[in-house]
Enzyme design. Structure first.
Site, PDB file in Angstrom:
ATOM      1  N   ARG A  94       0.858  -1.342  -0.157  1.00  0.00           N
ATOM      2  CA  ARG A  94      -0.115  -0.116  -0.027  1.00  0.00           C
ATOM      3  C   ARG A  94       1.025   1.175   0.186  1.00  0.00           C
ATOM      4  O   ARG A  94       1.875   1.286   0.557  1.00  0.00           O
ATOM      5  CB  ARG A  94      -0.874   0.009   1.245  1.00  0.00           C
ATOM      6  CG  ARG A  94      -1.813   1.224   1.570  1.00  0.00           C
ATOM      7  CD  ARG A  94      -2.910   1.420   0.471  1.00  0.00           C
ATOM      8  NE  ARG A  94      -3.790   1.914   0.883  1.00  0.00           N
ATOM      9  CZ  ARG A  94      -4.990   2.423  -0.119  1.00  0.00           C
ATOM     10  NH1 ARG A  94      -4.893   2.309  -1.091  1.00  0.00           N
ATOM     11  NH2 ARG A  94      -5.653   3.097   0.573  1.00  0.00           N
ATOM     12  N   THR A 367     -10.158   0.201  -9.064  1.00  0.00           N
ATOM     13  CA  THR A 367      -9.163  -0.369  -8.658  1.00  0.00           C
ATOM     14  C   THR A 367      -9.050  -1.846  -9.596  1.00  0.00           C
ATOM     15  O   THR A 367     -10.030  -1.736 -10.603  1.00  0.00           O
ATOM     16  CB  THR A 367      -9.529  -1.115  -7.562  1.00  0.00           C
ATOM     17  OG1 THR A 367      -9.893   0.041  -6.565  1.00  0.00           O
ATOM     18  CG2 THR A 367      -8.592  -1.775  -6.447  1.00  0.00           C
ATOM     19  N   THR A 385      -4.370  -0.664  -7.157  1.00  0.00           N
ATOM     20  CA  THR A 385      -5.263   0.365  -7.362  1.00  0.00           C
ATOM     21  C   THR A 385      -4.364   1.689  -7.770  1.00  0.00           C
ATOM     22  O   THR A 385      -2.968   1.833  -7.293  1.00  0.00           O
ATOM     23  CB  THR A 385      -6.333   0.624  -6.427  1.00  0.00           C
ATOM     24  OG1 THR A 385      -6.971   1.675  -7.010  1.00  0.00           O
ATOM     25  CG2 THR A 385      -5.603   1.174  -5.027  1.00  0.00           C
ATOM     26  N   ASN A 387      -6.503   4.254  -6.927  1.00  0.00           N
ATOM     27  CA  ASN A 387      -7.617   4.846  -6.274  1.00  0.00           C
ATOM     28  C   ASN A 387      -8.812   5.142  -7.012  1.00  0.00           C
ATOM     29  O   ASN A 387      -9.468   4.603  -7.571  1.00  0.00           O
ATOM     30  CB  ASN A 387      -7.119   5.982  -5.158  1.00  0.00           C
ATOM     31  CG  ASN A 387      -8.299   6.030  -4.192  1.00  0.00           C
ATOM     32  OD1 ASN A 387      -8.925   5.062  -3.956  1.00  0.00           O
ATOM     33  ND2 ASN A 387      -8.327   7.241  -3.626  1.00  0.00           N
ATOM     34  N   ASP A 409      -7.925   8.555   0.572  1.00  0.00           N
ATOM     35  CA  ASP A 409      -8.208   7.455   1.512  1.00  0.00           C
ATOM     36  C   ASP A 409      -8.114   7.764   2.934  1.00  0.00           C
ATOM     37  O   ASP A 409      -8.348   6.946   3.660  1.00  0.00           O
ATOM     38  CB  ASP A 409      -7.798   6.122   0.973  1.00  0.00           C
ATOM     39  CG  ASP A 409      -8.524   5.182  -0.002  1.00  0.00           C
ATOM     40  OD1 ASP A 409      -9.703   6.120  -0.455  1.00  0.00           O
ATOM     41  OD2 ASP A 409      -8.134   4.327  -0.508  1.00  0.00           O
ATOM     42  N   SER A 438      -7.788   1.272   3.644  1.00  0.00           N
ATOM     43  CA  SER A 438      -8.166   0.674   2.296  1.00  0.00           C
ATOM     44  C   SER A 438      -9.526  -0.317   2.450  1.00  0.00           C
ATOM     45  O   SER A 438      -9.815  -0.641   3.419  1.00  0.00           O
ATOM     46  CB  SER A 438      -6.954  -0.110   1.342  1.00  0.00           C
ATOM     47  OG  SER A 438      -7.752  -0.709   0.279  1.00  0.00           O
ATOM     48  N   SER A 439     -10.311  -0.482   1.376  1.00  0.00           N
ATOM     49  CA  SER A 439     -11.393  -1.271   1.242  1.00  0.00           C
ATOM     50  C   SER A 439     -10.884  -2.639   0.517  1.00  0.00           C
ATOM     51  O   SER A 439     -11.805  -3.566   0.298  1.00  0.00           O
ATOM     52  CB  SER A 439     -12.660  -0.805   0.731  1.00  0.00           C
ATOM     53  OG  SER A 439     -12.982   0.386   1.420  1.00  0.00           O
ATOM     54  N   GLY A 459     -13.560  -1.382  -6.800  1.00  0.00           N
ATOM     55  CA  GLY A 459     -14.823  -0.819  -6.529  1.00  0.00           C
ATOM     56  C   GLY A 459     -14.930   0.012  -5.174  1.00  0.00           C
ATOM     57  O   GLY A 459     -15.938   0.113  -4.653  1.00  0.00           O
ATOM     58  N   GLY A 460     -13.803   0.496  -4.678  1.00  0.00           N
ATOM     59  CA  GLY A 460     -13.745   1.303  -3.589  1.00  0.00           C
ATOM     60  C   GLY A 460     -14.577   0.680  -2.253  1.00  0.00           C
ATOM     61  O   GLY A 460     -14.185  -0.498  -2.156  1.00  0.00           O
TER      62      GLY A 460
END
Length: 557
Positions: A94, A367, A385, A387, A409, A438-439, A459-460
Site C-alpha cells: 500500500r 481498482t 489500485t 484509487n 483514502d 483501504s477497502s 470498487g472502493g
C-alpha cells in the site's frame, strides 16, 4: 409429435442456458484479470514452468500497460496467498503519505476541505508501492528470473494495446482532468475510439530500466529523479527521500471460519478482511441460506450486517503501525451477536441509531483485481489500485504512467466523506509515512483444508460487499463461479443511509423494503464491483469467473 418437438427444444434451451452459467474450465492453471492480454501473459509464464507468484509479477506489470485505468507502477495494493502446502500469508504494498504530509494539509485557514486537493494533482499522490511489492514477492517466492517476468510487459508496451469500447469511453471521459492535473496535454489526451492502438513507448523505456537496474531504479535511480522532478514542478510535496524509505511489508492475514469454511483475507491497513469477517460472522447464526437469493430478507440481513461493519470501520480502523486496533474484539462472536441484537426483520435500523460498537478493552470501481492458481497448487489473490480512475490524473510524460490519488483514502477531516462516501475518524487521520485505510479485499477460501476459491474485486467501498456476496453465492447458493460473479449486487456502507442497487436488480422487492423503512438508491450504481475469481471444482479442475461488468477475462490451460 409437434408437442414433443417443442418440449425437446425447450429442454435444449434450458441446457444451453445452464451451460452459459459456467465460466472457462481448465485443468492445470488459470489467471482471471481485467484484460485478456495480461491474463495470457501470466498464463504463459506458468506454461514455462513458473509458479503463481511468477505469474503474479508478470500479470501485474502487463496490467500496468494494458489497463492504465487501474493497473499500475504508480500505485500500490495487497496480496493474499496460499502455498501448495497450505501456508498462508499476505503482503502490504500500500502507498504511504509523504514525509511532509500533515493532518490538516487538505484544509483551508477556516478548517474547510479544499475541493479536489486530495483527489487531483500532485498533492493527492501517495508514495507508490507496486514495484517494491513485486520485488518482495520475487525475493521470497519467485522461481524464474525477474527479467523474464518483466519482458512480456515491455514487448506489449512497444507493440501497443488495442482500445476496447469501455476503455475508449473512460479515456475520453477524463480528458479534461488529465489536462487540469498536469497543466499541459499528455499523449493520451485525445479522442479515442474502439479499435485504436496505443503504444506506450516511454513506459517501455521505464520498464527496461527497471529490468536492467532492479527495484532501486524506481526508488533511487533515474526513474525516481524524473518522478520527483515532475511532481515538484506541479508543487507536490513528495521527495526523493520518500521513495528511498519506502518498504513493502509481509503481514499476517485475517483468518476466520464461516460454516466450516476458512476465509483468508487482507489485514490492516486494508479494512477488507475485518469487515468481511464481521459481516459473515454476523449473519452466520441467522442461516441466510433459508432465504431466497436477493430476496427481501436476504437483502435485509446483509444490509444490517454491512451497516454495523462500516460503522465500526469508520471509527476504529486505520494503519495498525500507527494506531491500536481491537481486531480480536471486533470479529469475536460475542461482540457481533451483541451488535446484531437490535436487528429485526420487522423494520429497518437507521444509521443514526447504529453507531460504532463499544469495545470493553483492546486486544473506485477504480481498482483492479486478479486471481491466479498454478499447476502446483499455489494460489494468489491480488488487488491493486491508483484509487480513482487514472488516480490523481498526474501522468509523468518521461515515465509513461499515471500516479495514484490514495491520499484521499485518509480521513482528511473527521466525518468528511472521501470520494467513495466513506467517513473516518482519528484512526485514519493523515500522518507522515502512514498508510491510508483501504477497502481492498483479496481473499482465499478453503473448504475441509483444501483450496476452494480465490477472489477479489475493485470498487472502493463496494469491494467488501461484492466479495462477501460472491462468497455467499458459491457457499450458500451453490452457484458456479461465472454465475456467482454475474449476479446483480447491492451495497450499504452505514453512511449515506441507503441501499445502492445495480440497475438490473429485481425491482419487485423495492416497495417491501421501503415499507420496512429502507431507502433505495439506483442513482449512481451502474456497477457494484467487478469480481474476478477462480473456483476449484470437486474434480480438481478450475472454473474462472470473469466479471461481465468489465473487459475481464479468464485465461488458463
Amino acid at each position: 409429435m409437434k408437442k414433443i418437438i417443442i418440449f425437446l427444444i425447450f429442454l435444449l434451451l434450458i441446457q444451453c442456458k445452464q451451460k452459459q452459467k459456467h465460466g472457462l474450465i481448465t485443468v492445470k492453471a488459470m489467471v482471471v484479470s481485467a484484460r485478456k492480454e495480461a491474463g495470457k501473459i501470466g498464463t504463459d509464464i506458468m506454461k514455462k514452468g513458473g509458479n503463481a507468484f511468477d505469474a503474479m509479477i508478470a500479470t501485474h506489470l502487463a496490467l500496468a500497460v494494458a489497463y492504465p485505468f487501474a493497473g499500475n507502477l504508480g500505485g500500490g495494493g495487497f496480496m493474499v496467498y496460499r502455498t501448495k502446502d497450505g501456508k498462508t500469508g499476505s503482503l502490504d504494498f500500500r502507498e504511504k503519505a509523504p514525509l511532509k504530509a500533515h493532518r490538516n494539509m487538505y484544509l483551508d485557514s477556516l478548517d474547510n476541505v479544499i475541493p479536489d486537493k486530495s483527489l487531483l494533482g500532485a498533492n493527492a499522490v501517495g508514495v507508490p508501492g507496486s514495484v517494491a511489492g513485486l520485488y518482495k514477492v520475487h525475493q521470497k517466492f519467485g522461481t524464474l528470473p525477474f527479467k523474464e517476468l518483466i519482458q512480456p510487459a515491455i514487448d506489449l508496451a512497444k507493440k501497443g494495446v488495442v482500445v476496447t469500447k469501455k476503455q475508449a469511453k473512460a479515456l475520453n471521459k477524463y480528458r479534461k482532468l488529465f489536462f487540469k492535473a498536469n497543466k499541459r496535454k499528455i499523449f493520451l489526451d485525445k479522442e479515442w475510439k474502439e479499435g485504436d492502438t496505443i503504444k506506450y513507448i516511454k513506459l517501455a523505456e521505464t520498464l527496461e530500466r527497471i529490468r536492467d537496474n532492479g527495484k532501486d531504479e524506481f526508488y533511487k535511480g533515474k526513474t525516481a529523479d524524473l518522478l520527483i522532478a515532475y511532481l515538484q514542478n506541479l508543487d507536490g510535496i513528495m521527495t526523493k527521500e520518500d521513495l528511498e524509505k519506502y518498504q513493502a511489508k509481509w503481514r499476517k492475514p485475517i483468518e476466520f471460519t464461516y460454516k466450516n469454511n476458512k476465509i483468508i483475507s487482507m489485514s490492516l491497513p486494508s479494512s477488507g478482511g475485518i469487515c468481511i469477517a464481521q459481516i459473515l460472522k454476523s449473519i452466520e447464526p441467522f442461516h441466510i441460506e433459508q432465504y431466497k437469493h436477493n430476496s427481501v430478507k436476504y437483502v435485509q440481513l446483509l444490509t444490517e450486517a454491512e451497516r454495523r461493519a462500516f460503522a465500526d470501520r469508520a471509527h476504529y480502523l486505520g494503519d495498525s503501525d500507527f494506531v491500536k486496533v481491537p481486531i480480536d474484539s471486533l470479529i469475536s462472536d460475542k461482540y457481533l451477536a451483541r451488535r446484531m441484537k437490535s436487528f429485526s426483520f420487522e423494520r429497518a435500523n437507521t444509521s443514526k441509531e447504529i453507531s460504532y460498537g463499544k469495545i470493553a478493552g483492546y486486544e473506485s470501481n477504480e481498482t483492479t483485481h486478479y486471481s491466479i492458481v498454478d499447476s502446483f497448487g499455489n494460489a494468489v489473490s491480488v488487488t491493486t489500485t491508483l484509487n480513482g480512475a487514472y488516480g490523481s490524473k498526474v501522468f509523468v510524460p518521461e515515465l509513461g504512467f499515471f500516479l495514484n490519488n490514495e491520499m484521499d483514502d485518509f480521513s482528511i477531516k473527521p466525518g468528511f466523506p472521501n470520494m467513495f462516501g466513506l467517513v473516518g475518524a482519528e484512526a485514519n487521520a493523515v500522518a507522515p509515512e502512514k498508510r491510508m485505510l483501504s477497502s481492498m479485499s483479496p481473499t482465499i477460501v478453503e473448504e475441509n483444508g483444501k483450496l476452494k476459491m480465490v477472489l477479489g474485486s475493485p470498487g472502493g467501498s463496494t469491494i467488501i460487499t461484492s466479495v462477501t456476496q460472491n462468497i455467499l453465492n458459491v457457499l450458500e447458493y451453490k452457484m458456479p463461479m461465472q454465475e456467482a460473479v454475474s449476479k446483480p449486487r447491492f451495497h450499504h456502507q452505514w453512511l449515506p443511509d441507503n441501499i445502492k442497487f445495480e440497475p438490473n436488480f429485481d425491482k419487485s422487492i423495492f416497495p417491501k423494503l421501503e415499507k420496512l423503512g429502507y431507502k433505495i438508491d439506483q442513482s449512481n450504481a451502474p456497477v457494484i464491483g467487478k469480481v474476478d475469481a477462480i473456483l476449484v471444482l470437486p474434480n480438481g479442475k478450475l472454473e474462472g469467473g470473469a466479471d461481465p461488468r468489465g473487459d475481464d477475462s479468464a485465461v488458463g490451460f
